[in-house]
Design an enzyme around this catalytic site. Structure first.
Site, PDB file in Angstrom:
ATOM      1  N   ALA A   9      67.583  96.901 -28.801  1.00 46.46           N
ATOM      2  CA  ALA A   9      67.488  98.295 -28.361  1.00 46.46           C
ATOM      3  C   ALA A   9      68.583  99.142 -28.991  1.00 46.46           C
ATOM      4  O   ALA A   9      69.117 100.057 -28.373  1.00 46.46           O
ATOM      5  CB  ALA A   9      67.577  98.360 -26.836  1.00 46.46           C
ATOM      6  N   ARG A  15      61.791 109.284 -35.228  1.00 47.52           N
ATOM      7  CA  ARG A  15      60.499 109.964 -35.161  1.00 47.52           C
ATOM      8  C   ARG A  15      60.197 110.535 -33.775  1.00 47.52           C
ATOM      9  O   ARG A  15      59.242 111.288 -33.605  1.00 47.52           O
ATOM     10  CB  ARG A  15      59.376 108.997 -35.580  1.00 47.52           C
ATOM     11  CG  ARG A  15      59.189 108.969 -37.087  1.00 47.52           C
ATOM     12  CD  ARG A  15      58.009 108.124 -37.474  1.00 47.52           C
ATOM     13  NE  ARG A  15      58.321 106.701 -37.399  1.00 47.52           N
ATOM     14  CZ  ARG A  15      57.398 105.751 -37.300  1.00 47.52           C
ATOM     15  NH1 ARG A  15      56.128 106.055 -37.220  1.00 47.52           N
ATOM     16  NH2 ARG A  15      57.761 104.485 -37.266  1.00 47.52           N
ATOM     17  N   ASP A 102      61.306  98.739 -27.757  1.00 47.56           N
ATOM     18  CA  ASP A 102      60.338  99.825 -27.892  1.00 47.56           C
ATOM     19  C   ASP A 102      58.899  99.310 -27.820  1.00 47.56           C
ATOM     20  O   ASP A 102      57.971 100.019 -28.186  1.00 47.56           O
ATOM     21  CB  ASP A 102      60.568 100.594 -29.200  1.00 47.56           C
ATOM     22  CG  ASP A 102      60.444  99.716 -30.433  1.00 47.56           C
ATOM     23  OD1 ASP A 102      60.251  98.496 -30.285  1.00 47.56           O
ATOM     24  OD2 ASP A 102      60.528 100.259 -31.554  1.00 47.56           O
ATOM     25  N   GLY A 139      55.376  94.060 -41.008  1.00 42.94           N
ATOM     26  CA  GLY A 139      55.541  92.852 -41.813  1.00 42.94           C
ATOM     27  C   GLY A 139      54.233  92.071 -41.810  1.00 42.94           C
ATOM     28  O   GLY A 139      53.525  92.025 -40.809  1.00 42.94           O
ATOM     29  N   ASN A 227      57.089 104.578 -31.496  1.00 48.18           N
ATOM     30  CA  ASN A 227      57.986 105.189 -32.480  1.00 48.18           C
ATOM     31  C   ASN A 227      57.900 106.698 -32.470  1.00 48.18           C
ATOM     32  O   ASN A 227      58.718 107.368 -33.067  1.00 48.18           O
ATOM     33  CB  ASN A 227      57.636 104.685 -33.884  1.00 48.18           C
ATOM     34  CG  ASN A 227      57.802 103.180 -33.991  1.00 48.18           C
ATOM     35  OD1 ASN A 227      58.900 102.662 -33.842  1.00 48.18           O
ATOM     36  ND2 ASN A 227      56.704 102.473 -34.187  1.00 48.18           N
ATOM     37  N   LYS A 350      64.605 117.104   5.003  1.00 50.20           N
ATOM     38  CA  LYS A 350      65.648 116.399   4.259  1.00 50.20           C
ATOM     39  C   LYS A 350      66.517 115.602   5.215  1.00 50.20           C
ATOM     40  O   LYS A 350      66.948 116.143   6.240  1.00 50.20           O
ATOM     41  CB  LYS A 350      66.512 117.410   3.501  1.00 50.20           C
ATOM     42  CG  LYS A 350      67.540 116.757   2.611  1.00 50.20           C
ATOM     43  CD  LYS A 350      68.875 117.492   2.560  1.00 50.20           C
ATOM     44  CE  LYS A 350      69.673 117.358   3.826  1.00 50.20           C
ATOM     45  NZ  LYS A 350      71.072 117.781   3.712  1.00 50.20           N
ATOM     46  N   ASN A 376      57.462 119.272  19.581  1.00 46.97           N
ATOM     47  CA  ASN A 376      56.657 120.211  18.785  1.00 46.97           C
ATOM     48  C   ASN A 376      57.570 121.299  18.263  1.00 46.97           C
ATOM     49  O   ASN A 376      58.254 121.984  19.027  1.00 46.97           O
ATOM     50  CB  ASN A 376      55.538 120.830  19.630  1.00 46.97           C
ATOM     51  CG  ASN A 376      54.603 121.634  18.735  1.00 46.97           C
ATOM     52  OD1 ASN A 376      53.697 121.088  18.125  1.00 46.97           O
ATOM     53  ND2 ASN A 376      54.861 122.927  18.614  1.00 46.97           N
ATOM     54  N   TYR A 386      73.612 124.594   7.156  1.00 45.46           N
ATOM     55  CA  TYR A 386      74.549 124.766   6.037  1.00 45.46           C
ATOM     56  C   TYR A 386      75.254 126.099   6.191  1.00 45.46           C
ATOM     57  O   TYR A 386      74.604 127.130   6.397  1.00 45.46           O
ATOM     58  CB  TYR A 386      73.712 124.731   4.751  1.00 45.46           C
ATOM     59  CG  TYR A 386      74.485 124.777   3.457  1.00 45.46           C
ATOM     60  CD1 TYR A 386      75.549 123.919   3.226  1.00 45.46           C
ATOM     61  CD2 TYR A 386      74.103 125.662   2.444  1.00 45.46           C
ATOM     62  CE1 TYR A 386      76.220 123.964   2.016  1.00 45.46           C
ATOM     63  CE2 TYR A 386      74.778 125.697   1.239  1.00 45.46           C
ATOM     64  CZ  TYR A 386      75.836 124.842   1.024  1.00 45.46           C
ATOM     65  OH  TYR A 386      76.494 124.874  -0.164  1.00 45.46           O
ATOM     66  N   SER A 404      57.976 129.194  18.192  1.00 46.67           N
ATOM     67  CA  SER A 404      57.873 129.586  16.786  1.00 46.67           C
ATOM     68  C   SER A 404      59.052 130.434  16.347  1.00 46.67           C
ATOM     69  O   SER A 404      59.656 131.158  17.129  1.00 46.67           O
ATOM     70  CB  SER A 404      56.588 130.398  16.573  1.00 46.67           C
ATOM     71  OG  SER A 404      55.482 129.555  16.797  1.00 46.67           O
TER      72      SER A 404
HETATM   73  C1  UD1 Z   1      60.120  94.941 -37.636  1.00 51.84           C
HETATM   74  C2  UD1 Z   1      59.800  93.680 -38.429  1.00 51.84           C
HETATM   75  C3  UD1 Z   1      58.358  93.766 -38.913  1.00 51.84           C
HETATM   76  C4  UD1 Z   1      57.429  93.947 -37.737  1.00 51.84           C
HETATM   77  C5  UD1 Z   1      57.836  95.153 -36.917  1.00 51.84           C
HETATM   78  C6  UD1 Z   1      57.026  95.200 -35.659  1.00 51.84           C
HETATM   79  C7  UD1 Z   1      61.911  93.054 -39.496  1.00 51.84           C
HETATM   80  C8  UD1 Z   1      62.663  93.011 -40.771  1.00 51.84           C
HETATM   81  N1  UD1 Z   1      60.688  93.583 -39.553  1.00 51.84           N
HETATM   82  O1  UD1 Z   1      60.031  95.997 -38.550  1.00 51.84           O
HETATM   83  O2  UD1 Z   1      58.038  92.585 -39.620  1.00 51.84           O
HETATM   84  O3  UD1 Z   1      56.098  94.078 -38.193  1.00 51.84           O
HETATM   85  O4  UD1 Z   1      59.215  95.069 -36.546  1.00 51.84           O
HETATM   86  O5  UD1 Z   1      57.285  96.382 -34.958  1.00 51.84           O
HETATM   87  O6  UD1 Z   1      62.396  92.605 -38.492  1.00 51.84           O
HETATM   88  N2  UD1 Z   1      66.960  97.092 -34.338  1.00 51.84           N
HETATM   89  C9  UD1 Z   1      68.264  96.952 -33.941  1.00 51.84           C
HETATM   90  N3  UD1 Z   1      69.240  96.919 -34.896  1.00 51.84           N
HETATM   91  C10 UD1 Z   1      68.983  97.033 -36.213  1.00 51.84           C
HETATM   92  C11 UD1 Z   1      67.634  97.184 -36.614  1.00 51.84           C
HETATM   93  C12 UD1 Z   1      66.640  97.210 -35.659  1.00 51.84           C
HETATM   94  O7  UD1 Z   1      68.543  96.836 -32.756  1.00 51.84           O
HETATM   95  O8  UD1 Z   1      69.917  96.970 -36.998  1.00 51.84           O
HETATM   96  C13 UD1 Z   1      65.902  97.096 -33.327  1.00 51.84           C
HETATM   97  C14 UD1 Z   1      65.145  98.407 -33.288  1.00 51.84           C
HETATM   98  O9  UD1 Z   1      65.743  99.299 -32.354  1.00 51.84           O
HETATM   99  C15 UD1 Z   1      63.778  97.954 -32.816  1.00 51.84           C
HETATM  100  C16 UD1 Z   1      63.643  96.543 -33.396  1.00 51.84           C
HETATM  101  O10 UD1 Z   1      64.961  96.110 -33.662  1.00 51.84           O
HETATM  102  O11 UD1 Z   1      63.714  97.856 -31.401  1.00 51.84           O
HETATM  103  C17 UD1 Z   1      62.804  96.521 -34.659  1.00 51.84           C
HETATM  104  O12 UD1 Z   1      63.464  97.264 -35.651  1.00 51.84           O
HETATM  105  P1  UD1 Z   1      62.722  98.255 -36.627  1.00 51.84           P
HETATM  106  O13 UD1 Z   1      63.708  98.863 -37.543  1.00 51.84           O
HETATM  107  O14 UD1 Z   1      61.831  99.133 -35.856  1.00 51.84           O
HETATM  108  O15 UD1 Z   1      61.882  97.197 -37.478  1.00 51.84           O
HETATM  109  P2  UD1 Z   1      60.591  97.493 -38.287  1.00 51.84           P
HETATM  110  O16 UD1 Z   1      60.943  98.041 -39.586  1.00 51.84           O
HETATM  111  O17 UD1 Z   1      59.622  98.225 -37.444  1.00 51.84           O
HETATM  112 CA    CA Z   2      59.630  99.453 -35.423  1.00 53.98          CA
END
Ligand code: UD1
Ligand code: CA
Length: 460
Positions: A9, A15, A102, A139, A227, A350, A376, A386, A404
């Site tokens: 996270a 976006r 996410d 990926g 996203n 309240k 009533n 207050y 009333s």
């Molecule tokens: C990643 C996967 C991809 C997959 C996709 C699914 C990798 C290299 N790729 O891509 O294969 O299809 O998720 O949604 O893992 N995050 C961090 N720190 C970082 C980078 C990312 O905490 O340095 C967290 C982001 O907040 C997110 C999650 O890791 O919750 C995924 O990162 P994101 O950059 O969205 O990866 P994708 O490019 O979407």
């Molecule tokens: Ca992502």
């Protein structure tokens, strides 16, 4: 076997076009990251770690009470994000789920399926895969002719043949924790994005002779990543349908399920009826045979059995069996309607108890009040609790009749069985069974109105 989860996270979520980090955005009253954490907790984890980074001061308070928090100082890729958890898992030997903060729709059942598959196979990793309509950006899962998983290739690094693969990485995995942290040390950043890819761990493990498996999701919507605001709305719609269908299957009636929004932590008993434009959020509970709505929002509110709650907003309130509320009532924190009590139209309550069978039917404000049974409260009567700086309590005994348009100027106590005349300003305590009224004598001017009309008529 021990089981644990890492929730990623740390990302920004540009976006979303928001000052709030993506995972702090809410779906039906609950932050995205909490959906993931709660699902992991429901799957029975021994430990959950959340990786925070971007906007951590906003994310940390959301997760600190239910997970260990680890900070990723720089966003260097998903492998780096998992890598910062190394110390948190020192000595941990078992299955480690990696989840995205996410992806709020992932279910405990799917996590359990991943855990079971890895436990049975002793694979280094099981990756959850999906077949999205549009695989852009994901990926790709590269398999050999026999179907065995070879590696995951990011879109940006893929050859045209690889990019043509439709099976994609959901970003959810179950790892052998030891194999994962061993392999992380070998992940480089020689790729188009210059990032450390968690996905590279699969190939590293396979080359080390360990099994690497894929589990196709039984429902791709579980893998939906949020996203953008559009995806947030899509995910919310899917969650809404999923939750509503479960409640309907358990005996809840909805006039139009598209117009009912129920948070994931709400409990509803059978034979409850939900009308359109109902929002039930937080830890709200509704008892059987109650009718809720239309146009009602209940947050962290407990409703008993056979209640009618119509056009009501309630926050941290309690509505006991057979109580009625609304239309157009506002129950603020600490409002408690006891059995059979009523808060009627344009009534605000309240931090007050409305005793059993007591009625506040029209146009009232009741604050900081302890009201007994069988009271009533006449139309338009209010508590003046207050003075501009301090709040004061009002105590109303059993079976009091408040005429009333009465002002009860707190602190004040009205004894059991007392009657208060309409239009009174009650600033001193009233004894039990007394009549109290503050009312100037009525004056009458005979024929005054007729003379006035005649004057007007002459003016034409
Ligand atoms: C990643 C996967 C991809 C997959 C996709 C699914 C990798 C290299 N790729 O891509 O294969 O299809 O998720 O949604 O893992 N995050 C961090 N720190 C970082 C980078 C990312 O905490 O340095 C967290 C982001 O907040 C997110 C999650 O890791 O919750 C995924 O990162 P994101 O950059 O969205 O990866 P994708 O490019 O979407
Ligand atoms: Ca992502």
């Amino acid at each position: 076997m021990k089981t644990a989860a890492i929730v990623l996270a740390a990302g920004a979520g540009t976006r979303m076009k928001s000052k709030k980090p993506k995972v702090a955005h809410e779906m039906m009253g609950k932050p995205l990251v909490k959906w993931v954490i709660d699902a992991a907790a429901a799957a029975g984890m021994d430990k959950i770690v959340t990786v925070v980074g971007h906007g951590r001061e906003q994310v940390e308070p959301l997760v600190a009470d239910c997970t260990q928090v680890v900070v990723q100082p720089e966003r260097r890729g998903t492998a780096d994000a998992v890598g910062v958890c190394r110390d948190a898992f020192a000595g941990f030997d078992g299955s480690l789920l990696v989840l995205s903060g996410d992806c709020p729709l992932i279910t405990p059942q799917t996590m359990e399926a991943l855990l079971a598959m890895r436990a049975e196979s002793n694979a280094a990793v099981v990756v959850l895969t999906m077949q999205p309509d549009d695989p852009t950006g994901y990926g790709r899962i590269i398999r050999d002719e026999g179907g065995a998983v070879l590696r995951i290739v990011e879109q940006k690094d893929a050859s045209p043949e690889e990019a043509a693969v439709t099976e994609c990485n959901s970003g959810v995995y179950c790892f052998d924790a030891r194999a994962l942290f061993d392999a992380l040390g070998k992940v480089g950043s020689d790729n188009r994005q210059g990032e450390f890819y968690l996905t590279d761990v699969l190939e590293i493990c396979r080359r080390a002779g360990r099994a690497v498996l894929a589990l196709p999701a039984r429902d791709d919507t579980e893998c939906l990543g949020v996203n953008s605001r559009t995806q947030l709305a899509e995910a919310t719609k899917i969650a809404q349908r999923r939750i509503n269908e479960a409640h309907m299957a358990a005996g809840v009636t909805m006039l139009d399920p598209d117009q009912v929004w129920i948070g994931p932590d709400v409990a509803i008993e059978p034979d409850v009826e939900l009308m359109p434009q109902v929002f039930l959020f937080g830890h709200t509970a509704v008892g059987e045979d109650s009718v809720i709505g239309p146009n009602t929002r209940l947050t962290d509110t407990v409703v008993g059995c056979s209640c009618v709650v119509d056009e009501t907003v309630a926050v941290h309130a309690q509505i006991d069996d057979h109580a009625t509320c609304g239309p157009r009532a506002y129950l603020r924190p600490g409002a408690h309607l006891c059995v059979g009590a009523k808060a009627g139209t344009h009534v605000e309550i309240k931090k007050s108890t409305i005793g059993p069978g007591s009625k506040v039917p029209h146009l009232s404000y009741v604050g900081d009040t302890d009201m007994g049974a069988g009271v009533n409260m006449g139309a338009g009567s209010i508590t003046c609790n207050y003075d501009g700086k301090h709040k004061f309590p009002t105590v109303i005994g059993d079976n009091v009749f408040v005429g009333s348009s009465t002002m009860l100027v707190a602190p004040v106590t009205v004894g059991d069985g007392a009657v208060i005349g309409a239009g009174s300003v009650i600033a001193r305590d009233v004894s039990p069974d007394a009549l109290a009224l503050t009312r100037p004598d009525q004056k009458e001017f005979e024929g005054w109105a007729r003379k006035k009309r005649e004057e007007f008529a002459k003016e034409g």
